[in-house]
Design a protein around this motif. Structure first.
Motif, PDB file in Angstrom:
ATOM      1  N   LEU A  10      -7.282 -10.700  -1.132  1.00 20.57           N
ATOM      2  CA  LEU A  10      -6.151 -11.315  -0.450  1.00 20.57           C
ATOM      3  C   LEU A  10      -5.837 -10.507   0.792  1.00 20.57           C
ATOM      4  CD1 LEU A  10      -3.833 -11.982  -3.508  1.00 20.57           C
ATOM      5  CD2 LEU A  10      -5.361 -13.594  -2.379  1.00 20.57           C
ATOM      6  N   PRO A  11      -5.253 -11.134   1.810  1.00 16.98           N
ATOM      7  CA  PRO A  11      -4.867 -10.366   2.993  1.00 16.98           C
ATOM      8  C   PRO A  11      -3.810  -9.331   2.638  1.00 16.98           C
ATOM      9  CG  PRO A  11      -3.927 -12.581   3.054  1.00 16.98           C
ATOM     10  CD  PRO A  11      -4.912 -12.554   1.917  1.00 16.98           C
ATOM     11  N   GLU A  12      -3.800  -8.254   3.388  1.00 19.66           N
ATOM     12  CA  GLU A  12      -2.825  -7.190   3.153  1.00 19.66           C
ATOM     13  C   GLU A  12      -1.411  -7.759   3.259  1.00 19.66           C
ATOM     14  OE1 GLU A  12      -1.592  -3.260   2.396  1.00 19.66           O
ATOM     15  OE2 GLU A  12      -3.561  -4.211   2.277  1.00 19.66           O
ATOM     16  N   PRO A  13      -0.570  -7.545   2.220  1.00 21.69           N
ATOM     17  CA  PRO A  13       0.795  -8.082   2.264  1.00 21.69           C
ATOM     18  C   PRO A  13       1.664  -7.275   3.222  1.00 21.69           C
ATOM     19  CG  PRO A  13       0.494  -6.773   0.284  1.00 21.69           C
ATOM     20  CD  PRO A  13      -0.842  -6.812   0.979  1.00 21.69           C
ATOM     21  N   PHE A  14       2.457  -7.969   4.013  1.00 20.04           N
ATOM     22  CA  PHE A  14       3.325  -7.273   4.957  1.00 20.04           C
ATOM     23  C   PHE A  14       4.751  -7.811   4.925  1.00 20.04           C
ATOM     24  CE2 PHE A  14      -0.743  -6.224   7.154  1.00 20.04           C
ATOM     25  CZ  PHE A  14      -0.618  -4.853   7.108  1.00 20.04           C
ATOM     26  N   GLY A  15       5.166  -8.402   3.813  1.00 23.34           N
ATOM     27  CA  GLY A  15       6.522  -8.899   3.711  1.00 23.34           C
ATOM     28  C   GLY A  15       7.496  -7.814   3.279  1.00 23.34           C
ATOM     29  N   PHE A  16       8.785  -8.102   3.386  1.00 17.96           N
ATOM     30  CA  PHE A  16       9.793  -7.144   2.927  1.00 17.96           C
ATOM     31  C   PHE A  16       9.672  -6.921   1.422  1.00 17.96           C
ATOM     32  CE2 PHE A  16      12.144  -8.145   6.906  1.00 17.96           C
ATOM     33  CZ  PHE A  16      12.374  -6.850   7.324  1.00 17.96           C
ATOM     34  N   ASP A  18       7.073  -6.706  -0.248  1.00 16.65           N
ATOM     35  CA  ASP A  18       5.917  -5.853  -0.530  1.00 16.65           C
ATOM     36  C   ASP A  18       6.124  -4.423  -0.056  1.00 16.65           C
ATOM     37  OD1 ASP A  18       4.175  -8.041  -1.477  1.00 16.65           O
ATOM     38  OD2 ASP A  18       4.359  -8.735   0.593  1.00 16.65           O
ATOM     39  N   PHE A  19       7.269  -4.142   0.546  1.00 16.39           N
ATOM     40  CA  PHE A  19       7.513  -2.806   1.091  1.00 16.39           C
ATOM     41  C   PHE A  19       8.154  -1.918   0.038  1.00 16.39           C
ATOM     42  CE2 PHE A  19      10.207   0.281   3.408  1.00 16.39           C
ATOM     43  CZ  PHE A  19       9.208   0.927   4.112  1.00 16.39           C
ATOM     44  N   HIS A  56       4.172  -1.660   8.609  1.00 16.08           N
ATOM     45  CA  HIS A  56       4.526  -2.661   7.603  1.00 16.08           C
ATOM     46  C   HIS A  56       5.918  -3.229   7.890  1.00 16.08           C
ATOM     47  CE1 HIS A  56       4.319  -3.907   3.128  1.00 16.08           C
ATOM     48  NE2 HIS A  56       5.332  -4.545   3.691  1.00 16.08           N
ATOM     49  N   LEU A  57       6.870  -2.358   8.166  1.00 16.35           N
ATOM     50  CA  LEU A  57       8.233  -2.828   8.435  1.00 16.35           C
ATOM     51  C   LEU A  57       8.299  -3.688   9.696  1.00 16.35           C
ATOM     52  CD1 LEU A  57      10.510   0.218   7.520  1.00 16.35           C
ATOM     53  CD2 LEU A  57      10.568  -2.071   6.517  1.00 16.35           C
TER      54      LEU A  57
END
Length: 226
Positions: A10-16, A18-19, A56-57
């Motif tokens: 899966l693509p790297e998660p970059f949502g809040f 996932d932080f 990420h943020l």
């Protein structure tokens, strides 16, 4: 016979969601509010060591803003030089500002002024506090105009928990002890660890074995994967 692994990453998660917040709750909440269009300080600078989650943020802020209908963009200044195309966004996130050349510094100086004058948001990130950056003094002053947050590193236990969560999201069942070992003996960067876990999962599938600590050690001793 070896089982051939399918490339189902899966693509790297970059949502809040996932932080890993850790010690960064204040920055997390401030950026989330800006992404939701809540009025507030529209100039934010994040700084901290590599791998703490600054990028990420920034990406999470842009993704949430886009989902809410804002005209937003993530701009990695280390890959794409800043130019006039960066103007006009309701929310602009500029990453890796500490590496800007002279032209890029001039461009960012103008962007910060333009965003503030228009009542728009600009979020930037670098490796050091504004006053310690090897940039023009007028630019470092601008970067320190608004909110400045140091993004700190989460605890190893929290990293291991998140690594296991990300593995499960990819369909990879991994023992908690494996995640703890990876965090304490390999890279401390979650992005690097996630990519390493992908490699180890492929090795486990190819060998037809569960992803255990002995298999992890065997795979790492064999050298880098393809």
């Amino acid at each position: 016979m070896k089982q051939l692994p399918l490339d189902l990453q899966l693509p790297e998660p970059f949502g809040f969601d996932d932080f890993l917040i850790g010690p960064n709750l204040e920055a997390f909440l401030a950026l989330k509010a800006l992404a939701d269009g809540v009025p507030g300080e529209g100039c934010v600078y994040l700084w901290g060591a590599h791998g703490t989650g600054k990028s990420h943020l920034l990406r999470a802020t842009v993704l949430r803003a886009l989902a809410g209908g804002l005209y937003a963009r993530y701009w990695d200044a280390a890959e794409t030089p800043l130019d006039e195309l960066a103007h006009g966004y309701e929310l602009l996130a500029v990453d890796h500002v500490d590496g800007l050349d002279d032209a890029g510094q001039v461009a960012l100086f103008g962007l910060i002024n333009a965003q503030r004058e228009a009542g728009r948001v600009i979020v930037t990130a670098g490796s050091r506090p504004p006053a310690q950056l090897a940039l023009r003094e007028d630019l470092t002053t601008r970067l320190g105009w608004g909110l400045v947050f140091e993004i700190g590193e989460p605890a190893d236990e929290d990293k291991a928990t998140l690594l296991r969560h990300r593995a499960r999201a990819r369909g990879c069942e991994v023992d908690e002890a494996v995640c703890r070992w990876l965090v304490t003996h390999q890279s401390r960067d979650l992005g690097d660890l996630t990519r390493l876990l992908d490699r180890l999962d492929r090795a486990a599938l190819a060998a037809g074995r569960p992803l255990t600590l002995p298999l992890v050690r065997e795979t790492l001793r064999s050298g880098p994967g393809e």
